[in-house]
Design an enzyme around this catalytic site. Structure first.
Site, PDB file in Angstrom:
ATOM      1  N   SER A  23      -8.403  -5.586  -7.930  1.00 14.86           N
ATOM      2  CA  SER A  23      -8.314  -4.562  -7.024  1.00 14.86           C
ATOM      3  C   SER A  23     -10.119  -4.685  -6.464  1.00 14.86           C
ATOM      4  O   SER A  23     -10.271  -4.287  -5.115  1.00 14.86           O
ATOM      5  CB  SER A  23      -8.295  -3.206  -7.233  1.00 14.86           C
ATOM      6  N   HIS A  70      -4.824  -9.873  -3.044  1.00 14.18           N
ATOM      7  CA  HIS A  70      -4.682  -8.612  -3.274  1.00 14.18           C
ATOM      8  C   HIS A  70      -3.689  -7.901  -2.937  1.00 14.18           C
ATOM      9  O   HIS A  70      -3.671  -7.496  -1.566  1.00 14.18           O
ATOM     10  CB  HIS A  70      -5.960  -7.710  -2.756  1.00 14.18           C
ATOM     11  N   GLU A 105      -4.653  -8.918   1.021  1.00 20.76           N
ATOM     12  CA  GLU A 105      -5.965  -9.399   1.452  1.00 20.76           C
ATOM     13  C   GLU A 105      -6.220 -10.629   0.719  1.00 20.76           C
ATOM     14  O   GLU A 105      -5.890 -10.751  -0.567  1.00 20.76           O
ATOM     15  CB  GLU A 105      -7.031  -8.487   0.775  1.00 20.76           C
ATOM     16  N   ASN A 141     -10.014  -1.348  -0.440  1.00 17.59           N
ATOM     17  CA  ASN A 141     -10.512  -0.303  -1.224  1.00 17.59           C
ATOM     18  C   ASN A 141     -11.908   0.139  -1.014  1.00 17.59           C
ATOM     19  O   ASN A 141     -12.293   1.250  -1.273  1.00 17.59           O
ATOM     20  CB  ASN A 141     -10.533  -0.803  -2.658  1.00 17.59           C
TER      21      ASN A 141
HETATM   22  P1  NAD Z   1      -0.839  -2.094 -15.378  1.00 17.53           P
HETATM   23  O1  NAD Z   1      -1.953  -1.453 -16.294  1.00 17.53           O
HETATM   24  O2  NAD Z   1       0.091  -1.478 -14.819  1.00 17.53           O
HETATM   25  O3  NAD Z   1      -0.274  -3.634 -15.966  1.00 17.53           O
HETATM   26  C1  NAD Z   1      -1.092  -4.746 -16.576  1.00 17.53           C
HETATM   27  C2  NAD Z   1      -0.436  -5.451 -17.520  1.00 17.53           C
HETATM   28  O4  NAD Z   1      -1.295  -6.547 -17.786  1.00 17.53           O
HETATM   29  C3  NAD Z   1       0.043  -4.657 -18.593  1.00 17.53           C
HETATM   30  O5  NAD Z   1       1.341  -4.819 -18.811  1.00 17.53           O
HETATM   31  C4  NAD Z   1      -0.666  -5.493 -19.897  1.00 17.53           C
HETATM   32  O6  NAD Z   1       0.163  -5.588 -21.115  1.00 17.53           O
HETATM   33  C5  NAD Z   1      -0.900  -6.741 -19.246  1.00 17.53           C
HETATM   34  N1  NAD Z   1      -1.926  -7.807 -19.732  1.00 17.53           N
HETATM   35  C6  NAD Z   1      -3.022  -7.381 -20.366  1.00 17.53           C
HETATM   36  N2  NAD Z   1      -3.749  -8.474 -20.861  1.00 17.53           N
HETATM   37  C7  NAD Z   1      -2.905  -9.774 -20.510  1.00 17.53           C
HETATM   38  C8  NAD Z   1      -3.114 -10.786 -20.984  1.00 17.53           C
HETATM   39  N3  NAD Z   1      -3.943 -11.508 -21.541  1.00 17.53           N
HETATM   40  N4  NAD Z   1      -2.095 -11.477 -20.506  1.00 17.53           N
HETATM   41  C9  NAD Z   1      -0.873 -11.097 -19.837  1.00 17.53           C
HETATM   42  N5  NAD Z   1      -0.812  -9.987 -19.768  1.00 17.53           N
HETATM   43  C10 NAD Z   1      -1.819  -9.035 -20.065  1.00 17.53           C
HETATM   44  O7  NAD Z   1      -1.832  -2.691 -14.345  1.00 17.53           O
HETATM   45  P2  NAD Z   1      -1.643  -2.682 -12.672  1.00 17.53           P
HETATM   46  O8  NAD Z   1      -1.597  -1.241 -12.159  1.00 17.53           O
HETATM   47  O9  NAD Z   1      -0.349  -3.659 -12.450  1.00 17.53           O
HETATM   48  O10 NAD Z   1      -2.625  -3.697 -12.077  1.00 17.53           O
HETATM   49  C11 NAD Z   1      -2.845  -5.025 -12.362  1.00 17.53           C
HETATM   50  C12 NAD Z   1      -3.869  -5.736 -11.585  1.00 17.53           C
HETATM   51  O11 NAD Z   1      -3.348  -5.421 -10.243  1.00 17.53           O
HETATM   52  C13 NAD Z   1      -5.194  -5.099 -11.850  1.00 17.53           C
HETATM   53  O12 NAD Z   1      -6.085  -5.812 -11.725  1.00 17.53           O
HETATM   54  C14 NAD Z   1      -5.494  -3.951 -10.793  1.00 17.53           C
HETATM   55  O13 NAD Z   1      -6.656  -3.717 -10.461  1.00 17.53           O
HETATM   56  C15 NAD Z   1      -4.698  -4.627  -9.396  1.00 17.53           C
HETATM   57  N6  NAD Z   1      -4.146  -3.738  -8.531  1.00 17.53           N
HETATM   58  C16 NAD Z   1      -3.326  -2.692  -8.831  1.00 17.53           C
HETATM   59  C17 NAD Z   1      -3.000  -1.900  -7.851  1.00 17.53           C
HETATM   60  C18 NAD Z   1      -2.281  -0.701  -8.241  1.00 17.53           C
HETATM   61  O14 NAD Z   1      -2.009   0.211  -7.270  1.00 17.53           O
HETATM   62  N7  NAD Z   1      -1.876  -0.259  -9.507  1.00 17.53           N
HETATM   63  C19 NAD Z   1      -3.092  -2.151  -6.682  1.00 17.53           C
HETATM   64  C20 NAD Z   1      -3.504  -3.488  -6.173  1.00 17.53           C
HETATM   65  C21 NAD Z   1      -4.251  -4.241  -7.291  1.00 17.53           C
END
Ligand code: NAD
Length: 657
Positions: free
Chosen positions: A414, A435, A447, A485
């Site tokens: 993000s 993104h 993005e 963001n």
């Molecule tokens: P989340 O916490 O729901 O999921 C993250 C997952 O990654 C977990 O299931 C975890 O077990 C897994 N993980 C951790 N280390 C790992 C590894 N080494 N190999 C494989 N899996 C691994 O997080 P999220 O909300 O899905 O966010 C994921 C990414 O997307 C982040 O970088 C976040 O900033 C970005 N993002 C989130 C949002 C949102 O609204 N939640 C929006 C856009 C971007």
């Protein structure tokens, strides 16, 4: 020549094939030609029926030429609308049976033409779509659509279709009674011919529904519900209600006059101009090309991380026929992610977006694994693991050993610096930010982030890939929080501070809903997840400490395990489908600002940060920034975006357009 006339026995076929264009659209020339053809047809006594069809591969008629419409003077618009109305009346008044044989998009003016025919049939191809999207552009159907649709369906069925502006699948259009039949594309002409022996259509009188009392009631309910949904910020919606409700009580020609007056007024409105510009931005995003873009065929993908985003991305890719390897280190998280995907597929079947078979095939395209499987057959790997720079560095360092040198590596971070991740991979030129927004199935914007190391060919392939999966790319530079963001954060930070000062969450949120946002800033924080928001806030506050200080309430809530909607508790409580302010957290004690002041201040912050991003060259243009904010956050579309708003109101004492 845009139209061809063929005669098959006693049936005339009028075939739309707009010259030098991939789409059939209506402008003055096409309408004039149609007029002439109809004159000829009306004089030919041996004809018994007319079939109208298209020669384009996936478009019947896509509506009016919006460029002409948006630049026409009042007189030009009056004459163009009058011409369309009179030509479609000529079609309606033909003494022979008329049939629209629809294959491909039949929208706006295209559907208005079809509504002037006696019968409408459509091919079952997925490109066949039907609807009147004018209100989404700040105008209304004025070539008879606002008059003929209620005459066909009745007021209570027609009104929601015009107000939502939804483009429907043909099955839905059939269920709603807009079309009369569906068949496979190869049988379309034959099926259309079978309607030629039917008599001209007699429309139902809708006596009960169109009596003055019922019409008045429907009209009032429609205005009330519009207030709840849009605070009456979209004049086209209220005007459509008035025109359509009046139309069922007056003669057809009086109703056409109402349509014409309304479209002349609406098309001059800033709301229409902003909505039409956003439509053009969306068309540009669909066609965006970076350099000599090569075709990019990606079938084999991997998604790392099966959380909120990873599961959403995997679902989306699989619906778009990509094979997906979904990986997570945590088997519970993986099982949860697959459960989410299954529910998304169930929901799509329930909403008739996908058939059972398509849903099953889509789900089967996903392989879930916690094992360290080889990735050298993957054309792209999208990393969506926990937002943690050190973790992501390790993931990429490992990925670089597992994938082939040509694999595109993408991160869904993000806010983290992509150039730092690039330092941990071989061939760093193939790393790009992708993104996606949450929820992935609903949010069209992505993005595409260009790090200094990203090569043009990687960027081009990433853009093409995003387009190929039906999302809309906006290219931005690598900078903390990228574009959306980054612009949101000062606004969210200030909302948190306003809460700490003593303003109730609903007061703060309602101010911005009144401004035209789909939800207020505290509700948005809850939706995104307070932990995710805190991560982003930390990255941004490290980069811009002077204006992005993390509000203490955000840290407090996360420390207490209140993560927003996903934990059923944040600024609000989420219980049994209901939302109410969380009584366990109290705002501060000294609210200072009036609702209007809060609204102005929060809106100012969005425009101010957007203007900084433009000055820093984070995106190519003000239009890109506005488009990204509307598509990525739902920023009040009728205002056109934060820079358009600042431009129109001189909020920042400078111009942007
Ligand atoms: P989340 O916490 O729901 O999921 C993250 C997952 O990654 C977990 O299931 C975890 O077990 C897994 N993980 C951790 N280390 C790992 C590894 N080494 N190999 C494989 N899996 C691994 O997080 P999220 O909300 O899905 O966010 C994921 C990414 O997307 C982040 O970088 C976040 O900033 C970005 N993002 C989130 C949002 C949102 O609204 N939640 C929006 C856009 C971007």
């Amino acid at each position: 020549m845009h139209l061809k006339l063929e005669t098959h026995g006693t049936i005339a076929h009028l075939i739309f094939d707009r010259k030098d264009s991939s789409a059939n659209i209506f402008d003055r020339d096409v309408l004039a030609e149609l007029n002439q053809q109809l004159d000829g047809i009306s004089k030919c006594s041996k004809l018994t029926a007319l079939i109208i069809r298209s020669n384009k591969p996936n478009i019947f008629i896509a509506g009016a030429d919006l460029k002409t419409l948006s630049t026409a003077s009042e007189d030009e618009l009056e004459s163009l609308i009058k011409l369309g109305q009179s030509v479609f009346c000529k079609l309606e008044d033909l003494h022979i049976t008329t049939i629209a044989a629809i294959h491909g998009a039949c929208v706006g003016g295209g559907l208005e033409l079809a509504l002037a025919c006696d019968y409408r049939i459509a091919s079952d191809a997925s490109c066949s779509r039907i609807g009147l999207p004018e209100t989404q552009l700040g105008i209304l159907p004025a070539w008879g659509g606002s008059t003929r649709l209620p005459a066909l369906l009745g007021l209570s069925k027609a009104l929601p279709l015009v107000l939502s502006g939804k483009i429907m699948k043909v099955k839905v259009a059939l269920r709603k009674g807009i079309i009369d039949g569906i068949c496979p594309q190869q049988h379309l002409i034959h099926y259309a011919s079978s309607f030629s022996s039917k008599p001209k259509r007699q429309l139902p009188a809708h006596l009960l529904e169109h009596n003055p009392l019922t019409v008045a009631l429907i009209r009032k309910q429609a205005h009330d519900s519009l207030y709840k949904k849009t605070r009456h910020l979209y004049p086209a919606l209220n005007r459509s209600v008035d025109v359509i409700c009046a139309g069922v009580r007056v003669s057809k020609h009086e109703s056409f006059d109402n349509e014409r007056e309304a479209i002349k007024e609406l098309s001059k409105s800033p709301e229409a101009s902003h909505l039409i510009n956003l439509f053009f931005s969306s068309e540009r995003a669909k066609k965006l090309k970076i350099g000599e873009q090569m075709p990019c065929i990606i079938n084999h993908t991997a998604v790392i991380g099966s959380g909120v985003m990873g599961s959403g991305i995997a679902y989306w890719l699989s619906t778009r026929k990509c094979q997906v390897l979904l990986k997570d280190i945590n088997s519970d998280a993986l099982a949860h992610g697959m459960g989410t995907i299954e529910s998304l597929y169930h929901a799509s079947v329930k909403r008739h977006v996908l058939s059972q078979t398509a849903a099953k095939s889509g789900f089967d395209r996903i392989t879930a694994s916690t094992a360290d499987l080889p990735l050298n057959d993957r054309e792209i790997v999208i990393e969506a693991a926990t937002e943690d720079l050190e973790l992501k560095k390790k993931i990429f360092a490992h990925l670089t050993e597992q994938v082939s040198p040509n694999t595109i590596l993408a991160t869904n971070t993000s806010a983290l610096p992509i150039h730092e991740l690039a330092e941990h991979i071989t061939h760093p030129e193939r790393l790009v930010g992708m993104h996606f927004f949450n929820p992935v199935p609903r949010m069209k914007l992505v993005e595409v982030v260009r790090a200094p190391q990203t090569s043009d060919s990687t960027l081009a392939a990433a853009v093409r890939f995003i387009q190929s999966i039906g999302k809309l790319p906006v290219v931005v530079n690598d900078s903390p929080g990228f574009l959306v963001n980054r612009i949101l954060l000062p606004y969210l930070v200030r909302a948190g501070q306003l809460f700490s000062e003593g303003h109730a969450p609903e007061t703060i949120d309602n101010c911005m809903v009144d401004f035209g946002m789909p939800m207020g800033p505290l509700r948005l924080l809850d939706e995104v997840g307070l932990d995710v928001s805190l991560h982003v806030a930390k990255t941004l506050s490290a980069a811009f400490p002077d204006r992005m200080e993390i509000p203490s309430i955000l840290t407090d809530l996360v420390t207490k395990g209140l993560l927003g909607k996903k934990s059923n508790e944040g600024f609000y409580l989420y219980e049994k489908g209901k939302t109410k302010p969380n009584p366990t957290i109290q705002p501060g004690a000294s609210p200072q600002s009036s609702a209007l002041k809060i609204r102005d201040e929060l809106a100012y912050l969005l425009s101010e940060e957007a203007s900084r991003c433009l000055d820093e060259g984070l995106a190519d243009s003000a239009a890109d920034i506005d488009f990204a904010m509307v598509m990525g956050t739902g920023y009040a579309p009728f205002r056109g975006g934060p820079l358009r708003h600042a431009h129109d109101t001189n909020l920042l004492n400078r111009t942007f357009y």
